[in-house]
Each structure stands twice: as structure tokens, then as C-alpha cells.
Design a protein around this motif. Structure first.
Motif, PDB file in Angstrom:
ATOM      1  N   LEU A  58       0.819  -1.215   0.000  1.00 24.72           N
ATOM      2  CA  LEU A  58       0.000   0.000   0.000  1.00 24.72           C
ATOM      3  C   LEU A  58       0.851   1.263   0.000  1.00 24.72           C
ATOM      4  CD1 LEU A  58      -2.907  -0.876   2.459  1.00 24.72           C
ATOM      5  CD2 LEU A  58      -3.100  -0.337   0.028  1.00 24.72           C
ATOM      6  N   ALA A 102      -1.110   5.765   8.359  1.00 24.10           N
ATOM      7  CA  ALA A 102      -2.378   5.379   8.983  1.00 24.10           C
ATOM      8  C   ALA A 102      -3.014   4.201   8.258  1.00 24.10           C
ATOM      9  CB  ALA A 102      -3.346   6.563   8.996  1.00 24.10           C
ATOM     10  N   ARG A 103      -2.770   4.072   6.954  1.00 26.06           N
ATOM     11  CA  ARG A 103      -3.361   2.969   6.185  1.00 26.06           C
ATOM     12  C   ARG A 103      -2.593   1.666   6.347  1.00 26.06           C
ATOM     13  NH1 ARG A 103      -5.180   7.186   3.521  1.00 26.06           N
ATOM     14  NH2 ARG A 103      -7.140   7.076   2.370  1.00 26.06           N
ATOM     15  N   CYS A 104      -1.341   1.733   6.770  1.00 24.11           N
ATOM     16  CA  CYS A 104      -0.526   0.514   6.861  1.00 24.11           C
ATOM     17  C   CYS A 104      -1.234  -0.515   7.749  1.00 24.11           C
ATOM     18  CB  CYS A 104       0.857   0.832   7.431  1.00 24.11           C
ATOM     19  SG  CYS A 104       1.818  -0.679   7.713  1.00 24.11           S
ATOM     20  N   PRO A 105      -1.484  -1.722   7.235  1.00 25.35           N
ATOM     21  CA  PRO A 105      -2.262  -2.698   8.009  1.00 25.35           C
ATOM     22  C   PRO A 105      -1.600  -3.121   9.323  1.00 25.35           C
ATOM     23  CG  PRO A 105      -2.001  -3.434   5.720  1.00 25.35           C
ATOM     24  CD  PRO A 105      -1.122  -2.234   5.896  1.00 25.35           C
ATOM     25  N   THR A 106      -0.293  -3.031   9.405  1.00 24.31           N
ATOM     26  CA  THR A 106       0.363  -3.520  10.627  1.00 24.31           C
ATOM     27  C   THR A 106       0.999  -2.400  11.442  1.00 24.31           C
ATOM     28  OG1 THR A 106       2.349  -3.961   9.328  1.00 24.31           O
ATOM     29  CG2 THR A 106       0.866  -5.812   9.699  1.00 24.31           C
TER      30      THR A 106
END
Lengths: 70, 370
Positions: A15, A53-57
């Protein structure tokens, strides 16, 4: 502002690279995040925050470089 | 970070019981709650068990959704290199070629055409099988097993037989590839990692990947096309402004949310979420549908809006189990949807909306004219 990435936590979602290829890259071997621009200009800050903020981890974190930056 | 769409009608975190027991369990519906739970390392995707041995037996080898770190980390790391953005971009010509062939075939067959049978399944099956290196002659039978094995097939016996045949085929293929690894995903896994992947892990990985490449991606494409076709204003907007395709794909992925619930999580210690405490050993089901503001297939959807930024939806999950193939799925959906609309800009439903029949994860048929 300085970006730090935690390659252990990174899930290889791609992403960050897809949103900000000028700042982030990705290893061809394990798909995990690589930093192209660890200290991006102030004009990039909002975009970098959005990507973090979008980073899943939560593998991307932002840090003040010194007192003035904080 | 903006929240998606609308808040769920349901309570964000509801206590319930595990069916048939008096054990407490939880259902998470709220966006923030689901996000918090899926990214919290204190939740496990392994079913709870009394002993480590019992727990290991419950795992389907190669199905990453059932692994916790450090085993999860070890296995996932071998696969993520296959799904990088660069790798996905290099696959674009393959996907464009498959989509073009299918569109040519549809044009040749003449209208009306069932998009599910002539576009959605052939496209996703051909691409999925090509990626894994499944010989062309075997593809039709393998895809049939996969379809018969689908969750909502009421014939349990038939379903189990198909599941067994599916795994047996992939096991045989894996053994062939061990001897002669080709230039495909399985071949590269074998060449790069050899015996650090066991036979059951390799077969299970192939089974899990193919079941994602075909029913999951295909289901999203089919249901996404339903959404676009029943919103002609959005369809017209996308044809007029092709640059909206990335937003449209994201909106399709969100509006379908093909996996309604994330794999159940078990708390490995007491965890506070909002003002509730999930106790160690309790299950949580996270509703991705509710968190994404979506409805099940065939139910009236919230409005489809291809102009809004929906990129923070959780249709691909969240946390360390985030879908590895997300970039691949986005690319396939982009090329398939834009290819279809470019070739047939007047595409429309050829039957009344009420006549469409839905399965758990797809639409049965989708007759269109142009």
C-alpha cells in the motif's frame, strides 16, 4: 520529520509504495517495505501520515528529528 | 483517518455465546473495534486447544489464516515476494491478454451474454491457473471441483468429495513440480525454498491461493459488476471519466466485501477494547461487512459512489493477515472492468434485476446486452 519502518511487522501489503512511490519501496525478495526517502520534505508530511495510517500492521512510524521539528 | 461511509447499525462490540455452549464470545461490528482487534498481536487465529499438539492438528497446512507468528512469519515471508507491486505490474500483459480474449469471444457469441459464465469465471480461472502453473488441460476439472466445494453447496457429501479431489490434484501437481519446477509461483517456491516448505504446506498453499484467485476474485468481479449495472449513473460516469477506475475498483471491493467475517480470533490474554474486556480464551468474530458498511449479496446496498475515497476499507482484512494478493486483485479488477466498459460502453442488464439469483459469494448468472 523522519520515517522509520519496522520490517519485522511489515505484512508486504504494497500500500505505501502504491500511494507514495517517491518515499517507499519494496524488496523483491520478501515484499517488505524499504525506505527510499527517510526524511521527506515538509510538503510530503500529510501524505506520509495518510500512508502510515493505512498501513495494516502499523509498520510505518513518524518521528520528530529535533526540538524544532517536534 | 476518515471512517468509511456510515456507521454500522449494529452495536460495535456485542457479547454472545458460542453456539451449543455457555462460553462467552464476541461479535465486533464497529470500524474502530474491528481495526483494533485485527491489528492486536494478543489475538490469535489458531483455534484454542487444551494442548499444543491438539492445536497443531487443527491447522490446515499452508493456510496462512490459521497460523500465528512465528510460523506465520516464516511461511508468509516466502510468499510475499510473489505479490509485490513490481511483480503484479509485470503480470498486467497476461491479464490484459486473457481479458481481451474473453471480450473477443463474447463479441463473437453475440448478445445477450451471461457475464458470469463467459467473462467472470473464465477470466479469473485462466489467470489463477496460469499464475500457479496449472496445465491448461487440467484447469476445467479443477475449477469444477472448486465450485462444487463452495461453502453454500447444500450437498455435503458431494462437496466433501470435490474438496478431496481438489486437494488430491494439487498434491499430485506439487509432486510433479518438485521434480520439474517451472517458471510459475509454485515452481519458484520450490526452487527458492526447497525442503523448508513441507509437502503438505506446499499443497495447502496452492489450495489456499487458487481458492483466493478464483472464487474470491471472481465473486468480487461478478458482484461488483452487478453493483455497477444496477447503478447506471455510476456506470455512465466511469465510462465518461475512465480515470476514476482506481476509485471505482476500491468502491467495488468495499461494496462487495467478499469475505463477510475475518477468521475468528481468540484472545490469548485479557484485552480491553473500548469499555469492554475480552477475556483470555474468548472468541471474537469480526464482521468486515458491518465495518465496511456493506450488505450481503443480493441485499439492497448502500449507495455506490465511485468518486469517494474508500481506500481505508477492510475488505482485505487488517493487521498481519492482510490479504497478500490485494494488489493482484486490484489490478485484475481494474483491467477486467475497464476492458469490459471500453469494449461495450452501452453494456446493461438483459433481465430485470429481480431475476438475478445469488449464491453466498457470487451471482449465479448475469445476462447483459450492449
Amino acid at each position: 520529520m523522519e520515517i522509520r519502518v519496522d520490517r519485522e511487522r511489515c505484512a508486504g501489503s504494497s500500500l505505501c509504495l502504491s500511494y507514495l512511490p517517491e518515499v517507499f519501496d519494496q524488496s523483491d525478495d520478501d515484499g517488505k517495505v524499504l525506505l527510499r526517502t527517510p526524511v521527506p520534505g515538509a510538503d510530503m508530511e500529510e501524505a506520509v501520515r495518510g500512508v502510515a495510517a493505512r498501513c495494516p500492521t502499523g509498520a510505518i512510524t513518524l518521528h520528530a528529528r529535533d526540538a524544532q521539528d517536534a | 483517518m476518515p471512517k468509511p461511509l456510515k456507521d454500522s447499525d449494529q452495536k460495535p462490540l456485542v457479547a454472545t455465546v458460542v453456539p451449543g455452549t455457555s462460553d462467552r464470545a464476541w461479535i465486533a461490528n464497529g470500524y474502530d473495534e474491528v481495526r483494533a482487534i485485527l491489528s492486536d498481536d494478543r489475538f490469535s487465529t489458531m483455534p484454542p486447544a487444551k494442548t499444543p499438539e491438539a492445536s497443531r492438528r487443527l491447522i490446515q497446512p499452508g493456510n496462512l489464516l490459521q497460523y500465528d507468528p512465528p510460523e506465520h512469519t516464516r511461511l508468509r515471508r516466502m510468499l510475499t515476494g510473489e505479490f509485490t507491486l513490481r511483480r503484479v505490474r509485470a503480470l498486467e500483459p497476461l491479464v490484459e491478454g486473457v481479458v481481451k480474449d474473453r471480450l473477443d469471444a463474447m463479441e463473437g457469441a453475440g448478445q445477450p451474454v451471461d457475464l458470469v459464465a463467459h467473462f467472470v469465471w473464465p477470466t479469473t480461472s485462466l489467470i489463477g491457473c496460469a499464475l500457479l502453473g496449472i496445465p491448461r488441460d487440467d484447469q476445467a476439472e479443477l475449477v469444477r471441483h472448486l465450485d462444487t466445494n463452495r461453502l453454500d453447496n447444500p450437498d455435503r457429501e458431494q462437496r466433501d468429495m470435490a474438496g478431496t479431489a481438489y486437494l488430491a490434484y494439487l498434491d499430485k501437481l506439487m509432486r510433479l513440480k518438485r521434480r520439474k519446477p517451472g517458471d510459475d509461483l509454485l515452481g519458484r517456491l520450490i526452487r527458492d525454498h526447497g525442503r523448508s516448505l513441507t509437502d503438505p504446506e506446499l499443497t495447502g498453499t496452492a489450495a489456499t491461493l487458487l481458492a483466493s484467485f478464483i472464487p474470491i476474485t471472481g465473486g468480487t468481479l461478478g458482484l461488483g459488476l452487478v453493483g455497477l449495472l444496477e447503478n447506471p449513473d455510476q456506470l455512465a460516469l466511469l465510462i465518461e471519466r475512465p480515470e476514476l477506475i482506481d476509485h471505482a475498483v476500491e468502491e467495488v471491493i468495499r461494496s462487495v466485501t467478499i469475505i463477510p467475517h475475518a477468521s475468528p480470533r481468540t484472545a490469548t490474554q485479557d484485552v480491553t477494547i473500548g469499555d469492554q474486556v475480552i477475556k483470555s480464551g474468548e472468541f471474537v468474530a469480526c464482521s468486515l461487512l458491518e465495518a465496511n458498511g456493506t450488505r450481503a449479496p443480493g441485499q439492497p446496498q448502500d449507495t455506490l459512489d465511485i468518486t469517494r475515497d474508500n481506500s481505508h476499507h477492510m475488505a482485505f482484512g487488517h493487521g498481519l493477515h492482510y490479504c497478500m494478493g490485494a494488489s493482484l486483485a486490484r489490478m485484475e479488477l481494474r483491467i477486467a472492468i475497464s476492458g469490459l466498459l471500453h469494449r461495450f460502453p452501452k453494456v446493461r442488464l438483459a433481465v430485470p434485476r429481480d431475476e438475478l439469483r445469488f449464491t453466498a459469494r457470487s451471482v449465479e448468472s448475469l445476462p447483459v446486452a450492449w
